[in-house]
Design an enzyme around this catalytic site. Structure first.
Site, mmCIF file in Angstrom:
data_model
loop_
_atom_site.group_PDB
_atom_site.id
_atom_site.type_symbol
_atom_site.label_atom_id
_atom_site.label_comp_id
_atom_site.label_asym_id
_atom_site.label_seq_id
_atom_site.Cartn_x
_atom_site.Cartn_y
_atom_site.Cartn_z
ATOM 1 N N HIS A 1 4.199 -10.424 -14.888
ATOM 2 C CA HIS A 1 3.273 -10.656 -15.996
ATOM 3 C C HIS A 1 3.608 -11.928 -16.774
ATOM 4 C CE1 HIS A 1 3.270 -6.310 -15.200
ATOM 5 N NE2 HIS A 1 2.012 -6.323 -15.602
ATOM 6 N N GLU B 1 -9.347 -7.623 -7.935
ATOM 7 C CA GLU B 1 -9.520 -9.029 -8.283
ATOM 8 C C GLU B 1 -10.304 -9.780 -7.203
ATOM 9 O OE1 GLU B 1 -6.389 -7.336 -10.737
ATOM 10 O OE2 GLU B 1 -6.710 -7.335 -8.561
#
Length: 322
Positions: A126, A59
């Protein structure tokens, strides 16, 4: 158009941006042939093969490369598989992208798409809402659409905007939320919406909690209470004028969010109402957030962790009866 979903709107917005502007490209893990973790880019690789690009699982590198492309005049859309993982790129966003115009006079038109919020069984890695973290830093806009029309139009406006935008799209809405079209009421990107008018209390909220607030308001309407629901749409900058106008009408306010309670958007709403609209209040401003614990995996525990129509009704009854 027929029935379209929230994720249809996100996919269509990206398609139209790629079609209309050669500077736009999509960058992320598995966004190409696979179509993204939630299929938000499904089919785009075949139509725009040079501008829908898979990345390594880094990322930090993804956002860093997108910043470089933005400096050179491109308009990247970076997809995180889950909002939670964007913390790995936090340095790139808040120390580089957000400050670059201030330091150099060069704009960074970068849009960071964050699949946000909880769904049953997603667990602590998540399910998080990251909007408050990004809103803390100057130099970025943070938006959180709650409707199909806003998901389409606000994403298009975000990519056309000349500064970094964090686009918080709620996973729970992806396929549950449906509409007849991508039509919008044409509100400016940073303006809040009165989703439901009322006169007895105001709920200020955003993202998926807008729909939970409306459910709670409908239940209280059975007892004669008229609850006004304000959808912030954009959390940074925040539309203080619309909030204050609503509180002036109702005299009571509940700031509602799915994120953790410490700090955050609801705290900012309460702070502004208390400091700028104290004279408007008939009761102390209230807040309702998720529990101050990691997000549980079990679906029943997850439902107990986040605000629900039932807990929103309870909070509003306390406010109304003060």
């Amino acid at each position: 158009m027929g029935e379209v979903t929230y994720i249809d709107a996100i996919r269509a917005a990206q398609h139209d941006l790629l079609r209309d502007d050669d500077r736009v490209f999509i960058y992320g893990q598995d966004v190409g042939q696979f179509g993204g973790a939630f299929k938000a880019t499904q089919g785009l690789k075949s139509e725009f093969p040079e501008r829908v690009l898979d990345t390594p699982i880094s990322e930090d590198a993804m956002v860093g490369a997108a910043i470089g492309a933005a400096i050179e005049g491109m308009r990247p859309i970076v997809e995180m598989q889950f909002a939670d993982f964007s913390s790995i790129a936090l340095n790139q966003m808040v120390n580089h992208a957000a400050t670059y115009y201030y330091r150099t006079g060069t704009s960074i038109p970068l849009t960071l798409r964050l699949p946000s919020g909880g769904t049953p069984g997603s667990g602590p890695f998540h399910s998080q809402m990251m909007e408050a973290l990004y809103s803390h830093y100057p130099g970025m806009m943070v938006i959180a659409p709650a409707t199909v029309g806003d998901a389409y139009h606000m994403l298009k406006e975000a990519v056309e905007f000349d500064d970094p935008v964090v686009f918080c799209e709620h996973k729970f809405l992806y396929r549950w939320l449906k509409a007849d079209s991508f039509a919008s009421d044409g509100l400016p990107l940073t303006q809040a919406r009165i989703t439901r008018p009322g006169k007895h209390a105001t709920v200020v909220t955003y993202s998926a909690m807008v729909h939970e607030a409306v459910k709670a308001a409908e239940r209280l309407a059975e007892d004669g209470w008229e609850i006004e629901v304000v959808d912030l749409r954009c959390v940074k900058p925040i539309d203080t004028d619309t909030i204050m106008a609503s509180v002036a009408r109702t005299g009571r306010v509940l700031a509602l969010g799915e994120a953790f309670p410490w700090g955050g958007v609801t705290a900012e709403v309460v702070s502004r109402v208390a400091s700028e609209g104290f004279h408007l209040l008939d009761a102390p401003p209230a807040r309702l957030n998720a529990k101050d614990t990691p997000i549980p995996y079990h679906p029943d525990l997850w439902r107990a962790h986040r605000p629900t129509p039932e807990t929103i009704v309870d909070a509003l009854r306390k406010l109304l009866n003060f």
